[in-house]
Design a protein around this motif. Sequence first.
Motif, PDB file in Angstrom:
ATOM      1  N   PHE A   6     -30.068  68.553 -13.063  1.00  0.00           N
ATOM      2  CA  PHE A   6     -28.606  68.561 -13.119  1.00  0.00           C
ATOM      3  C   PHE A   6     -27.987  68.695 -11.731  1.00  0.00           C
ATOM      4  CE2 PHE A   6     -29.520  69.677 -17.538  1.00  0.00           C
ATOM      5  CZ  PHE A   6     -28.596  68.885 -18.212  1.00  0.00           C
ATOM      6  N   ASN A   7     -28.776  69.193 -10.782  1.00  0.00           N
ATOM      7  CA  ASN A   7     -28.267  69.367  -9.420  1.00  0.00           C
ATOM      8  C   ASN A   7     -28.415  68.110  -8.563  1.00  0.00           C
ATOM      9  OD1 ASN A   7     -27.638  72.101  -9.921  1.00  0.00           O
ATOM     10  ND2 ASN A   7     -29.784  72.688  -9.547  1.00  0.00           N
ATOM     11  N   PRO A  55     -27.328  64.536  -7.606  1.00  0.00           N
ATOM     12  CA  PRO A  55     -26.134  63.709  -7.824  1.00  0.00           C
ATOM     13  C   PRO A  55     -26.485  62.269  -8.197  1.00  0.00           C
ATOM     14  CG  PRO A  55     -26.536  63.948  -5.478  1.00  0.00           C
ATOM     15  CD  PRO A  55     -27.549  64.825  -6.187  1.00  0.00           C
ATOM     16  N   ASN A  56     -25.534  61.596  -8.850  1.00  0.00           N
ATOM     17  CA  ASN A  56     -25.636  60.150  -9.130  1.00  0.00           C
ATOM     18  C   ASN A  56     -26.882  59.801  -9.938  1.00  0.00           C
ATOM     19  OD1 ASN A  56     -23.733  60.554  -7.115  1.00  0.00           O
ATOM     20  ND2 ASN A  56     -24.159  58.640  -6.072  1.00  0.00           N
ATOM     21  N   HIS A  81     -28.236  62.486 -19.862  1.00  0.00           N
ATOM     22  CA  HIS A  81     -27.226  63.138 -19.028  1.00  0.00           C
ATOM     23  C   HIS A  81     -26.898  62.267 -17.814  1.00  0.00           C
ATOM     24  CE1 HIS A  81     -28.061  66.819 -21.314  1.00  0.00           C
ATOM     25  NE2 HIS A  81     -29.347  66.531 -21.141  1.00  0.00           N
ATOM     26  N   THR A 114     -25.224  62.919 -14.144  1.00  0.00           N
ATOM     27  CA  THR A 114     -24.789  64.000 -13.253  1.00  0.00           C
ATOM     28  C   THR A 114     -23.562  63.581 -12.449  1.00  0.00           C
ATOM     29  OG1 THR A 114     -26.246  63.283 -11.456  1.00  0.00           O
ATOM     30  CG2 THR A 114     -27.163  64.830 -13.067  1.00  0.00           C
ATOM     31  N   ASP A 115     -22.968  64.570 -11.812  1.00  0.00           N
ATOM     32  CA  ASP A 115     -21.761  64.319 -11.022  1.00  0.00           C
ATOM     33  C   ASP A 115     -22.072  63.395  -9.848  1.00  0.00           C
ATOM     34  OD1 ASP A 115     -20.361  66.005 -12.680  1.00  0.00           O
ATOM     35  OD2 ASP A 115     -20.628  67.769 -11.383  1.00  0.00           O
ATOM     36  N   LYS A 116     -21.073  62.618  -9.500  1.00  0.00           N
ATOM     37  CA  LYS A 116     -21.233  61.727  -8.349  1.00  0.00           C
ATOM     38  C   LYS A 116     -20.814  62.442  -7.075  1.00  0.00           C
ATOM     39  CE  LYS A 116     -20.967  57.186 -10.491  1.00  0.00           C
ATOM     40  NZ  LYS A 116     -20.359  55.833 -10.432  1.00  0.00           N
ATOM     41  N   LYS A 117     -21.537  62.116  -6.023  1.00  0.00           N
ATOM     42  CA  LYS A 117     -21.198  62.608  -4.692  1.00  0.00           C
ATOM     43  C   LYS A 117     -21.031  61.413  -3.775  1.00  0.00           C
ATOM     44  CE  LYS A 117     -23.295  67.217  -4.493  1.00  0.00           C
ATOM     45  NZ  LYS A 117     -24.276  68.078  -3.763  1.00  0.00           N
TER      46      LYS A 117
END
Length: 719
Positions: free
Chosen positions: A270-271, A273-274, A284, A286-289
């Motif tokens: 989960f840590n 990104p992308n 899942h 995950t968040d984009k950076k």
Amino acid sequence: MKVLLVFPPQWTPFRPYLSLPSLYAYLKDKGVDVIQKDFNLEAYDLILSEGYLSGISQQLRNQFSVWELKDRLAPGTEQKQYNDLFMAKTLAPLLAGKIESAKNVYRDPQKFYDPEILADARNTITQALQAVSLAYFPTNIGLSSFEMPSFKGSFQDLKQATQNRLENPYIQLGEEYLLPLVRDEAPGVIGITISGESQLIPALTMARLLKAGNKKAHIVIGGYVVTMLADVIVKYPELFDIFFDSAVVNDGELPLLELIRSVEKGGSLFNVPNLIFRDAAGIHVTDKKPPEDINALPPPNFDGLALEKYLSPEPVLPVLSSRGCYWSRCAFCTHSLAYGMTYQVRDPVKFVDDIEFLVKKHGVKHIALSDEGTSPNSVNRIADEILRRGLDVRCSTSIRPERQFTPELCRKMAAAGFREVNIGIESSCDRVLGLINKGTTTAVNEEVLRNMCQAGIWDHVYIMFGFPGETMAEARRTFSFIAQNKDIIRSLGISNFSVGRNSRVMKNPGDYGVTLPRSTEDTDFKLYLPYLVSGGLTDIQGWELTAECLATVATQLAGDAFLEKIGHHYDKACILPQYLSHYEKTDPLLASIVKMKKPARKKTPKKLSAASMPALKPGVVMERLHFNLRAVWENIQNKRAEPVYPDESWSLFDIERNRFKRISDSGAEMLSGWNGKRPISAIARDLARKYRLPLREVERECLDMAQSLIDEGYALALP
């Protein structure tokens, strides 16, 4: 923990693709134990080898023998396959003996620059790939292309294609050559980059093999195609069971590094990104950076790649002076999405540092800027820095036509070593350019083309037919523009419009008068979608205009005729800059070598005598066929919808000149004694005794037949 990066088939074999060297350099810089493998290049070297082609010869013979048992050949596909299989199984042994020489022509610093020799080598390689394709019919393998007609785009098709041994050659190649490498290296993470649609089936075939055979390794995929299919991947949990463990979207450096660290420590994904991944709770995202700062990245690292194995006399190395597209508004384009709709420019000093580093390390002279489009400001600053350092380098790049490409800037580019630019003008109708949201005009396009040409830079111009709403009259304007400006257009890249996944047209089809299928599951894994238009040119008309322009307008360009002779659509960007550099002092725009070689003067054949010893020419074979091959061939050429029925006969096939000659049973018996060691008198004597015929009469028939076949070029005779 070791990391393996793999670039899969099917891509061009002329130079490295930039994705792996960029990721490899970044991971190395971060202290990761990483190796890179261009399996695309290795697959070419394996397929285009004497051993492989000899191996498929028997396979092709077996396939052809099945067709010989049929009681009729239906018009169309059946007759074409019969014809193609005959040629392939006949050609394969000859190609096996020539293929290594053909590859070496591309690597030879003298032979490569002889267009006649290079064209012959290209023809051998093309024929070899066609023979391999027929061994896996109906699959088609080309230089940078891979098509399995049985794969329509559904997930079910994808599963079947990646385990279909009859149609997919990469299953065997992966098992025999990639899996042993993985067993030896035992990587903890295996990354596969998928940059083009032609790689999708081969790449997922590799991924499937690796996942089945390496339960401990984490398989991650990434690249342009994966980013385009991100919304599809989340729909199919089974993908994570069969093919891979995770997928990275957009720029891969930071996500891949964080993934490697998480896998090595057994930490949470989960840590990262992308990333798209699956666990017991489901899929899942995950968040984009944002991507890493382009100016913090190291130059690409090509260590571990066999640069001498690419089909090139010297390495042409790709680099990026920017990531993303500074315009990013063309309605048909999807490339900006691959970069997360971001645009970054590398500092020109750092970028020229990269070039200088690669030139010194690898002894290269040719650099290919792989930017989506290098801006006038960037080109200007790069050219200034190259000139300031006195760096002796040759460059090619792609640009968007802008007024800022003035005569002065173009001359500066030429002085700095820019020899070729790819320019997408798309259309020569301002209304269509407005529909595309190209942001240029026909007047600007012409101005930039003229400036480049007058500066001595070769312009390879891209045009497109069939954008929604374009009329036939507007398309014809582009025909006229090319014809009227053939003095400032060196060569063409011609295509028809298609609806790309995630393009503006796909996202807002109603704005462009486009109708898409209501359900896309059957084409979920296709990057281009079927469509209908409410007005203007249809998809079929776009294809027809593309073919017509290639056959009529493009042939008026001497440079285009030259490129069609020595190269393919995707390898021009590799071959052309090298030719321009090689001949820059004697023939900077290749004006003399674009001319076709004059045909050799025909030799007057010698008169035969009874002492002459005839033989079929090398490359001419005789075979008894169940069907009349000439009838099959004529039906195909004339598009006749007529079946062909059994008509057994002997035929001569001239492999080099691709022609046939039907011969009688008695003629075939005469030819069976032709080995270049027995005189006609001895052959005639044996036949006269066997059939109790007058020797003089049989000898005369043998002489007449031998003279005829020699005159026609099927045979030769020793004195």
